[in-house]
Design a protein around this motif. Structure first.
Motif, PDB file in Angstrom:
ATOM      1  N   THR A 203       0.524  -1.192  -0.121  1.00 23.93           N
ATOM      2  CA  THR A 203       0.153   0.118   0.299  1.00 23.93           C
ATOM      3  C   THR A 203       1.346   0.663   0.032  1.00 23.93           C
ATOM      4  OG1 THR A 203      -0.377   0.170   2.616  1.00 23.93           O
ATOM      5  CG2 THR A 203      -1.529  -1.111   1.372  1.00 23.93           C
ATOM      6  N   PHE A 204       0.336   2.593  -0.765  1.00 18.44           N
ATOM      7  CA  PHE A 204       1.099   2.810  -1.229  1.00 18.44           C
ATOM      8  C   PHE A 204       0.402   5.003  -0.486  1.00 18.44           C
ATOM      9  CE2 PHE A 204       2.980   0.453  -4.365  1.00 18.44           C
ATOM     10  CZ  PHE A 204       4.200   0.059  -3.402  1.00 18.44           C
ATOM     11  N   ASN A 205       1.034   5.941  -0.133  1.00 15.61           N
ATOM     12  CA  ASN A 205       0.629   7.290   0.272  1.00 15.61           C
ATOM     13  C   ASN A 205       1.521   8.156  -0.444  1.00 15.61           C
ATOM     14  OD1 ASN A 205       2.410   7.611   2.158  1.00 15.61           O
ATOM     15  ND2 ASN A 205       1.303   6.849   3.070  1.00 15.61           N
ATOM     16  N   GLY A 206       0.864   9.043  -0.508  1.00 16.83           N
ATOM     17  CA  GLY A 206       1.729   9.936  -1.245  1.00 16.83           C
ATOM     18  C   GLY A 206       1.292  10.021  -3.006  1.00 16.83           C
ATOM     19  N   LYS A 207       2.563   9.767  -3.496  1.00 18.94           N
ATOM     20  CA  LYS A 207       2.333   9.361  -5.113  1.00 18.94           C
ATOM     21  C   LYS A 207       2.127   8.053  -5.542  1.00 18.94           C
ATOM     22  CE  LYS A 207       6.747  11.053  -4.943  1.00 18.94           C
ATOM     23  NZ  LYS A 207       8.253  11.797  -5.497  1.00 18.94           N
ATOM     24  N   GLY A 208       1.758   7.717  -4.277  1.00 20.89           N
ATOM     25  CA  GLY A 208       1.527   5.589  -4.952  1.00 20.89           C
ATOM     26  C   GLY A 208       3.288   5.472  -4.834  1.00 20.89           C
ATOM     27  N   ASN A 209       3.306   4.722  -5.886  1.00 24.70           N
ATOM     28  CA  ASN A 209       4.172   3.388  -6.219  1.00 24.70           C
ATOM     29  C   ASN A 209       5.209   3.923  -6.569  1.00 24.70           C
ATOM     30  OD1 ASN A 209       3.358   3.601  -8.365  1.00 24.70           O
ATOM     31  ND2 ASN A 209       4.502   1.228  -9.422  1.00 24.70           N
ATOM     32  N   VAL A 210       5.389   5.562  -6.763  1.00 29.54           N
ATOM     33  CA  VAL A 210       6.516   6.245  -7.224  1.00 29.54           C
ATOM     34  C   VAL A 210       7.786   6.909  -6.224  1.00 29.54           C
ATOM     35  CG1 VAL A 210       7.272   8.269  -8.839  1.00 29.54           C
ATOM     36  CG2 VAL A 210       5.413   6.830  -9.769  1.00 29.54           C
ATOM     37  N   GLY A 211       8.493   7.024  -6.362  1.00 28.34           N
ATOM     38  CA  GLY A 211       9.703   7.204  -5.516  1.00 28.34           C
ATOM     39  C   GLY A 211      10.773   8.435  -6.049  1.00 28.34           C
ATOM     40  N   ASP A 212      11.304   9.512  -5.225  1.00 32.85           N
ATOM     41  CA  ASP A 212      12.793  10.047  -5.380  1.00 32.85           C
ATOM     42  C   ASP A 212      13.750   9.438  -6.244  1.00 32.85           C
ATOM     43  OD1 ASP A 212      10.459  12.053  -5.291  1.00 32.85           O
ATOM     44  OD2 ASP A 212      11.274  12.243  -3.659  1.00 32.85           O
ATOM     45  N   HIS A 273       6.211   6.219   3.640  1.00 31.02           N
ATOM     46  CA  HIS A 273       5.602   6.668   2.113  1.00 31.02           C
ATOM     47  C   HIS A 273       4.467   5.497   2.283  1.00 31.02           C
ATOM     48  CE1 HIS A 273       4.817  10.483   2.603  1.00 31.02           C
ATOM     49  NE2 HIS A 273       6.625  11.250   1.828  1.00 31.02           N
ATOM     50  N   SER A 274       5.000   3.971   2.817  1.00 37.04           N
ATOM     51  CA  SER A 274       4.921   2.815   1.974  1.00 37.04           C
ATOM     52  C   SER A 274       4.207   1.664   3.003  1.00 37.04           C
ATOM     53  CB  SER A 274       5.557   2.432   1.471  1.00 37.04           C
ATOM     54  OG  SER A 274       6.714   1.517   1.591  1.00 37.04           O
ATOM     55  N   ASN A 275       3.695   0.766   3.000  1.00 37.99           N
ATOM     56  CA  ASN A 275       3.634  -0.237   4.239  1.00 37.99           C
ATOM     57  C   ASN A 275       4.817  -1.494   4.071  1.00 37.99           C
ATOM     58  OD1 ASN A 275       2.603  -1.474   1.850  1.00 37.99           O
ATOM     59  ND2 ASN A 275       1.068  -2.794   3.628  1.00 37.99           N
ATOM     60  N   ILE A 276       5.881  -1.406   3.097  1.00 41.76           N
ATOM     61  CA  ILE A 276       6.504  -2.017   2.913  1.00 41.76           C
ATOM     62  C   ILE A 276       7.529  -2.858   4.101  1.00 41.76           C
ATOM     63  CG2 ILE A 276       8.513  -3.086   1.334  1.00 41.76           C
ATOM     64  CD1 ILE A 276       7.889  -1.440  -1.034  1.00 41.76           C
ATOM     65  N   ASP A 277       7.750  -4.256   4.538  1.00 42.63           N
ATOM     66  CA  ASP A 277       7.998  -4.645   4.571  1.00 42.63           C
ATOM     67  C   ASP A 277       8.662  -6.370   4.720  1.00 42.63           C
ATOM     68  OD1 ASP A 277       8.753  -4.978   8.422  1.00 42.63           O
ATOM     69  OD2 ASP A 277       7.506  -6.634   7.444  1.00 42.63           O
ATOM     70  N   ASN A 278      10.076  -6.910   4.318  1.00 43.61           N
ATOM     71  CA  ASN A 278       9.686  -8.149   3.745  1.00 43.61           C
ATOM     72  C   ASN A 278      11.144  -9.101   4.091  1.00 43.61           C
ATOM     73  OD1 ASN A 278      11.849  -9.242   1.088  1.00 43.61           O
ATOM     74  ND2 ASN A 278       9.336  -9.903   1.381  1.00 43.61           N
ATOM     75  N   LYS A 279      10.856 -10.057   4.516  1.00 43.81           N
ATOM     76  CA  LYS A 279      12.487 -10.889   4.769  1.00 43.81           C
ATOM     77  C   LYS A 279      12.518 -11.998   3.497  1.00 43.81           C
ATOM     78  CE  LYS A 279      12.384 -10.601   9.696  1.00 43.81           C
ATOM     79  NZ  LYS A 279      10.843  -9.710   9.778  1.00 43.81           N
ATOM     80  N   SER A 280      13.519 -11.965   2.791  1.00 46.93           N
ATOM     81  CA  SER A 280      13.545 -12.541   1.821  1.00 46.93           C
ATOM     82  C   SER A 280      15.090 -13.689   1.821  1.00 46.93           C
ATOM     83  CB  SER A 280      13.754 -12.233   0.444  1.00 46.93           C
ATOM     84  OG  SER A 280      14.153 -12.563  -0.376  1.00 46.93           O
TER      85      SER A 280
END
Length: 423
Positions: A203-212, A273-280
């Motif tokens: 899930t994203f907020n602000g500019k969606g999945n676009v970063g700087d 600005h996201s919920n990214i949380d991953n262990k790979s």
């Protein structure tokens, strides 16, 4: 070709640097230069078996690519200066509104697009001792960000990249990427996260999945002649931060026998600005016996989301293959692979690869059963080894995917490539 202000600035800076070179010592600049022209003919057919009659049922296109790359040496002196250049042209040979969208050409279903497209970048570089800094167009190949070259033209970036080899066995990387040009585009654009078909759990907020900007750093150290360890960091501003660890060990067993172990772990978290949380976690073990190679791999995703990486790039995952990456939320997957080199039969340049991957436990959301998927790949490659057409290559890539996440796909790619050295 459309260019952003940054792209124009890089091109002007490269031109300005080239005008100063005649006054410098150019022995190494000219003598160490190299340039190539690759002719790449690409046919791709993807059967979208899961669609209904009202949707696109097949993507099929044929195109010709011309890829020019030039790298100068460095001027003499304590500080050396150099230039790199890249230009490419893609020409449509066959397409239609109903069959568009293979990513060979800048088009989509319902619009077969232009008959050709082109792109170009330049880069200025400076060298001190064994450290090189480069600013402009580039195609990085790092665990944190790896340019994709699996279609007609490669993916390119604009930014800066410093590489240092001052200490034997140790390689350091640091830099920043600001924009990207996708493999089927002529425009540079902002960096974004691969959404994975909507089943990563992002899930994203602000500019969606676009970063700087994308900031990266890393090191690789050869601990022994058989063991290499690396750590790489990547940060797509506002969206995610990622730490990647890798160990590669090659164990000699006997004459023409070895066991290669490739173990990877990545920890990815959000950047506001996201919920990214991953262990790979991933591991690939390959036993080589003469002309044969047998591989066994395992990959596991855990955390609140799937794996995050820049849109269009090659993720650093052992189970990233022709179509799928098996990197969805909570997915567990395994791979078996077999390679054979036909040089033992007196056919040098001919090779074969096949693999099968199976993934399950995909979290598709509340109230929906866990997803499953499998993919089968086969590659046959032949490269002419000598004579007038040395390095002329032929490749057939075949894939079958059955996925609760991505649907049912059958795919064939036929690629003929020929690289001509120009200097």
């Amino acid at each position: 070709m459309s260019k952003t202000p940054l792209a124009r600035a890089v091109a002007l800076a490269t031109l300005g640097a080239s005008l100063t070179l005649p006054g410098m010592a150019q022995a190494d600049f000219i003598g160490d230069s190299k340039a190539t022209l690759e002719l790449r003919n690409f046919y791709m057919n993807r059967d979208l078996r899961h669609t209904t009659s009202a949707q696109q049922s097949k993507r099929e296109e044929w195109a010709q690519g011309f890829i020019f790359k030039a790298e100068s040496g460095f001027t003499e002196g304590t500080v050396g200066f150099g230039l790199d250049a890249y230009a490419a042209l893609g020409v449509k040979l066959d397409s239609s509104d109903e069959r568009a969208g293979t990513n060979l050409l800048p088009n989509a279903f319902g619009d077969e697009g232009p008959g050709e497209y082109s792109e170009a970048t330049g880069a200025a570089k400076v060298k001190i001792s064994k450290t090189v800094a480069k600013v402009g167009g580039m195609m990085p190949k790092l665990p944190s960000v790896s340019s994709n070259d699996a279609r007609l033209l490669p993916q390119t970036f604009l930014g800066g990249h410093l590489t240092s080899n001052e200490i034997d066995g140790l390689t350091l990387h640091a830099g920043q990427l600001k924009e990207q040009n996708q493999r089927d585009s002529t425009n540079f654009e902002d960096l974004s996260v691969n959404a994975g078909g909507g089943i990563r759990g992002f899930t994203f907020n602000g500019k969606g999945n676009v970063g700087d900007d994308f900031n990266f750093a890393g090191l690789s150290y050869q601990l022994t002649k058989d063991l290499t360890a690396s750590y790489h960091y990547g940060e797509l501003e506002d969206l995610y931060k990622q730490h990647i660890f890798n160990l590669v060990h090659v164990l000699p067993i006997a004459d023409k026998q070895s066991l290669k172990s490739d173990v990877r772990y990545a920890r990815t978290t959000d950047d506001g600005h996201s919920n990214i949380d991953n262990k790979s976690f991933g591991a690939m073990f390959t036993y080589a016996l003469g002309s044969h190679a047998f591989g066994l791999g395992y990959q596991s995703m855990s955390g609140d989301t799937g794996y995050a990486y820049i849109n269009g790039t090659d993720p650093f995952l052992v189970n990233y293959v022709q179509i799928g990456d098996f990197a969805n939320k909570d997915e567990k997957s395994w791979q078996v692979r077999y390679d054979y080199n036909f040089s033992a039969f007196g056919l040098p340049g001919l090779s074969f690869m096949t693999r099968y991957l199976n993934g399950d436990n995909i979290d598709r959301g509340p109230g929906i059963s866990d997803g499953k998927e499998w993919e089968r790949n086969m590659d046959i490659t032949y490269v002419v080894q000598e004579g007038t057409f040395k390095n002329l290559g032929f490749k057939w890539r075949n894939a079958t995917l059955r996925s609760d996440a991505l649907g049912e796909l059958d795919e064939n790619r036929l690629i003929v490539s020929y690289t001509i050295p120009l200097m």
